[in-house]
Motif scaffolding. Structure first.
Motif, PDB file in Angstrom:
ATOM      1  N   ASN A  69       9.144  33.296 -20.550  1.00 37.67           N
ATOM      2  CA  ASN A  69       8.759  33.017 -21.935  1.00 37.67           C
ATOM      3  C   ASN A  69       9.985  32.646 -22.742  1.00 37.67           C
ATOM      4  OD1 ASN A  69       9.916  35.529 -23.227  1.00 37.67           O
ATOM      5  ND2 ASN A  69       8.433  36.500 -21.856  1.00 37.67           N
ATOM      6  N   VAL A  70       9.739  32.065 -23.910  1.00 41.05           N
ATOM      7  CA  VAL A  70      10.806  31.682 -24.837  1.00 41.05           C
ATOM      8  C   VAL A  70      10.426  32.155 -26.222  1.00 41.05           C
ATOM      9  CG1 VAL A  70      12.148  29.786 -25.816  1.00 41.05           C
ATOM     10  CG2 VAL A  70      11.346  29.632 -23.445  1.00 41.05           C
ATOM     11  N   LYS A  71      11.392  32.740 -26.924  1.00 40.87           N
ATOM     12  CA  LYS A  71      11.161  33.209 -28.292  1.00 40.87           C
ATOM     13  C   LYS A  71      12.160  32.565 -29.249  1.00 40.87           C
ATOM     14  CE  LYS A  71       9.210  37.686 -26.954  1.00 40.87           C
ATOM     15  NZ  LYS A  71       9.349  39.173 -27.036  1.00 40.87           N
ATOM     16  N   LEU A  72      11.678  32.214 -30.438  1.00 40.37           N
ATOM     17  CA  LEU A  72      12.514  31.671 -31.504  1.00 40.37           C
ATOM     18  C   LEU A  72      12.539  32.675 -32.643  1.00 40.37           C
ATOM     19  CD1 LEU A  72      13.976  28.993 -32.641  1.00 40.37           C
ATOM     20  CD2 LEU A  72      11.824  28.659 -33.873  1.00 40.37           C
ATOM     21  N   ASN A  73      13.737  33.210 -32.923  1.00 37.81           N
ATOM     22  CA  ASN A  73      13.877  34.263 -33.943  1.00 37.81           C
ATOM     23  C   ASN A  73      12.845  35.372 -33.752  1.00 37.81           C
ATOM     24  OD1 ASN A  73      15.945  32.747 -34.944  1.00 37.81           O
ATOM     25  ND2 ASN A  73      14.978  32.267 -36.904  1.00 37.81           N
ATOM     26  N   GLY A  74      12.632  35.743 -32.490  1.00 39.40           N
ATOM     27  CA  GLY A  74      11.737  36.847 -32.167  1.00 39.40           C
ATOM     28  C   GLY A  74      10.274  36.485 -32.013  1.00 39.40           C
ATOM     29  N   LYS A  75       9.898  35.236 -32.286  1.00 39.19           N
ATOM     30  CA  LYS A  75       8.492  34.821 -32.204  1.00 39.19           C
ATOM     31  C   LYS A  75       8.254  34.004 -30.934  1.00 39.19           C
ATOM     32  CE  LYS A  75       7.758  34.760 -37.221  1.00 39.19           C
ATOM     33  NZ  LYS A  75       7.331  33.942 -38.371  1.00 39.19           N
ATOM     34  N   LEU A  76       7.182  34.314 -30.234  1.00 39.91           N
ATOM     35  CA  LEU A  76       6.871  33.673 -28.972  1.00 39.91           C
ATOM     36  C   LEU A  76       6.500  32.204 -29.189  1.00 39.91           C
ATOM     37  CD1 LEU A  76       6.530  34.435 -25.924  1.00 39.91           C
ATOM     38  CD2 LEU A  76       4.083  34.670 -26.405  1.00 39.91           C
ATOM     39  N   VAL A  77       7.207  31.289 -28.478  1.00 42.30           N
ATOM     40  CA  VAL A  77       6.921  29.854 -28.637  1.00 42.30           C
ATOM     41  C   VAL A  77       6.588  29.177 -27.297  1.00 42.30           C
ATOM     42  CG1 VAL A  77       8.320  29.620 -30.726  1.00 42.30           C
ATOM     43  CG2 VAL A  77       9.391  29.276 -28.472  1.00 42.30           C
ATOM     44  N   TRP A  78       6.790  29.865 -26.190  1.00 40.28           N
ATOM     45  CA  TRP A  78       6.470  29.285 -24.886  1.00 40.28           C
ATOM     46  C   TRP A  78       6.209  30.419 -23.913  1.00 40.28           C
ATOM     47  CZ3 TRP A  78       8.134  28.981 -19.781  1.00 40.28           C
ATOM     48  CH2 TRP A  78       7.711  27.869 -19.047  1.00 40.28           C
ATOM     49  N   GLU A  79       5.085  30.322 -23.171  1.00 41.15           N
ATOM     50  CA  GLU A  79       4.735  31.367 -22.210  1.00 41.15           C
ATOM     51  C   GLU A  79       3.773  30.803 -21.180  1.00 41.15           C
ATOM     52  OE1 GLU A  79       3.670  36.091 -22.432  1.00 41.15           O
ATOM     53  OE2 GLU A  79       2.497  34.740 -23.692  1.00 41.15           O
ATOM     54  N   ASN A  80       3.939  31.257 -19.928  1.00 37.87           N
ATOM     55  CA  ASN A  80       3.053  30.856 -18.837  1.00 37.87           C
ATOM     56  C   ASN A  80       2.946  29.339 -18.712  1.00 37.87           C
ATOM     57  OD1 ASN A  80       2.461  33.587 -18.235  1.00 37.87           O
ATOM     58  ND2 ASN A  80       0.840  33.603 -19.794  1.00 37.87           N
ATOM     59  N   GLY A  81       4.072  28.659 -18.900  1.00 39.94           N
ATOM     60  CA  GLY A  81       4.110  27.222 -18.706  1.00 39.94           C
ATOM     61  C   GLY A  81       3.558  26.385 -19.833  1.00 39.94           C
ATOM     62  N   ALA A  82       3.328  26.987 -21.010  1.00 35.96           N
ATOM     63  CA  ALA A  82       2.720  26.230 -22.106  1.00 35.96           C
ATOM     64  C   ALA A  82       3.355  26.589 -23.443  1.00 35.96           C
ATOM     65  CB  ALA A  82       1.220  26.491 -22.169  1.00 35.96           C
ATOM     66  N   PHE A  83       3.386  25.606 -24.352  1.00 39.18           N
ATOM     67  CA  PHE A  83       3.902  25.831 -25.697  1.00 39.18           C
ATOM     68  C   PHE A  83       2.910  26.657 -26.509  1.00 39.18           C
ATOM     69  CE2 PHE A  83       4.458  24.284 -30.150  1.00 39.18           C
ATOM     70  CZ  PHE A  83       5.735  24.793 -30.352  1.00 39.18           C
ATOM     71  N   VAL A  84       3.437  27.578 -27.307  1.00 39.59           N
ATOM     72  CA  VAL A  84       2.617  28.422 -28.167  1.00 39.59           C
ATOM     73  C   VAL A  84       2.762  27.934 -29.597  1.00 39.59           C
ATOM     74  CG1 VAL A  84       2.185  30.764 -28.991  1.00 39.59           C
ATOM     75  CG2 VAL A  84       2.923  30.391 -26.616  1.00 39.59           C
ATOM     76  N   GLU A  85       1.679  27.427 -30.167  1.00 40.41           N
ATOM     77  CA  GLU A  85       1.700  26.885 -31.526  1.00 40.41           C
ATOM     78  C   GLU A  85       1.812  27.996 -32.567  1.00 40.41           C
ATOM     79  OE1 GLU A  85       1.616  23.703 -32.232  1.00 40.41           O
ATOM     80  OE2 GLU A  85       0.839  22.722 -30.419  1.00 40.41           O
ATOM     81  N   GLY A  86       2.226  27.585 -33.784  1.00 48.73           N
ATOM     82  CA  GLY A  86       2.125  28.502 -34.917  1.00 48.73           C
ATOM     83  C   GLY A  86       3.429  28.986 -35.502  1.00 48.73           C
ATOM     84  N   THR A  87       4.568  28.599 -34.925  1.00 46.69           N
ATOM     85  CA  THR A  87       5.855  29.044 -35.457  1.00 46.69           C
ATOM     86  C   THR A  87       6.521  27.902 -36.203  1.00 46.69           C
ATOM     87  OG1 THR A  87       6.170  30.633 -33.647  1.00 46.69           O
ATOM     88  CG2 THR A  87       8.125  29.975 -34.881  1.00 46.69           C
ATOM     89  N   THR A  88       6.873  28.144 -37.446  1.00 48.56           N
ATOM     90  CA  THR A  88       7.529  27.130 -38.277  1.00 48.56           C
ATOM     91  C   THR A  88       8.933  26.839 -37.760  1.00 48.56           C
ATOM     92  OG1 THR A  88       6.298  27.878 -40.210  1.00 48.56           O
ATOM     93  CG2 THR A  88       8.256  26.557 -40.621  1.00 48.56           C
ATOM     94  N   GLY A  89       9.296  25.544 -37.735  1.00 50.08           N
ATOM     95  CA  GLY A  89      10.656  25.158 -37.372  1.00 50.08           C
ATOM     96  C   GLY A  89      10.818  24.696 -35.949  1.00 50.08           C
TER      97      GLY A  89
END
Length: 322
Positions: free
Chosen positions: A200-220
């Protein structure tokens, strides 16, 4: 365009001499000429391996003015390890000189202190840190590093938009990037796939990528894509902490070492021979790939003595450099 095509064909026909470019192979095996052939596009990709092996690794005729071009050509050829080894060999004495605050014109045959040549820093920022503009005036730039054997790097890259600050570290569990990106830019940030299986990948503590897919909803941040080397995101200006969690098994106790014949092993000079030519990769114990090739020869003399892992298609073995 037709004229350029004809010139390119004529140059290769006339000067390509079985592994490198030269007007007289008995006299000239020049690193400067062959580096420029790669950087200019005269040499196609099929010639890169032999140029680096035959000329750019063993021969060091360049002045500091040309040296960065040789190192850049090696990186363009995908030989990041060899480029860093050459850079260290060329500049180590200057770095170790007390009282000097910059690199200077000092090789191959002496020189002066009144010419400051720091262009190798560009090689480090562009190819190792992977920071380079992709649109005019740094409106867009990449941060797609090739860490090679490095576990961390920190640098400040000045641009017309402002300073770009990058601080990267990589361990067996985490890849961390702290980025300060100036206003008026879009940063294409790449998470190296070679640094481990990314969970997984987190931006400033918020999940932005997991299980091979982008996670929508994080500004920036937005999705840019994925290739063979990187998971990529578009990142807006600001101060960002990007953390990728990895799953890597580097437990030596769980690896079988009885398939590949390696000698000498241990090696006192960092040179190893395997039973036959094959594709191989060498990793340090932080799961960072430091070298790769396709032959029966493995050279680690440019690295620190210690324990490394050799990975081939069907085997993982220990390399002991002591």
């Amino acid at each position: 365009e037709s004229r350029m095509t004809n010139i390119l064909k004529a140059y290769n026909t006339t000067y390509w001499k079985n592994g490198f470019y030269s007007s007289d192979i008995a006299k000239f095996k020049d690193d400067r000429l062959n580096a420029l052939a790669i950087l200019s596009g005269i040499a196609d990709i099929t010639k890169y391996e032999t140029i680096v092996t035959n000329v750019l690794v063993p021969n060091k005729f360049s002045s500091p003015h040309f040296e960065w071009m040789v190192e850049a050509a090696m990186c363009e050829a995908g030989k990041f390890t060899e480029s860093l080894a050459r850079m260290k060999a060329q500049y180590q004495s200057q770095v170790n000189t007390a009282g000097q605050s910059t690199l200077y014109e000092n090789f191959p045959k002496g020189g002066s202190y009144n010419h400051a040549w720091n262009a190798s820093n560009t090689v480090l920022s562009k190819y190792i840190a992977g920071i380079e503009p992709t649109k005019p005036a740094w409106a867009e730039y990449t941060v797609c590093p090739n860490l090679v054997h490095l576990n961390s790097l920190k640098l400040l890259v000045p641009s017309v938009k402002g300073n770009i600050s990058v601080d990267i570290s990589s361990t067996t569990q985490l890849y961390t990037l702290n980025l300060v990106s100036p206003a008026g830019t879009n940063a294409i940030v790449g998470i190296p796939i070679g640094s481990g299986n990314v969970k997984n990948v987190k931006l400033n503590g918020k999940l932005v990528w997991e299980n091979g897919a982008f996670v929508e909803g994080t500004t920036g941040i937005s999705w840019n894509g994925k290739d063979a080397d990187f998971i990529k995101f578009n990142v807006a200006p600001g101060t960002w902490n990007i953390v990728a969690e990895k799953t890597v098994n580097t437990s030596i106790d769980k690896v079988t070492f009885n398939k590949l014949k390696i000698y000498p092993n241990p090696s006192s000079d960092g040179h190893f021979t395997i039973d036959e030519a094959r594709k191989w990769e060498v990793y340090n114990l932080s799961a960072v790939k430091i070298n790769a090739g396709e032959s029966n020869q493995i050279h680690l003399s440019q690295f620190s003595k210690g324990l490394y892992l050799l990975k081939t298609e069907n085997d993982i073995s220990k390399l002991i450099f002591n």
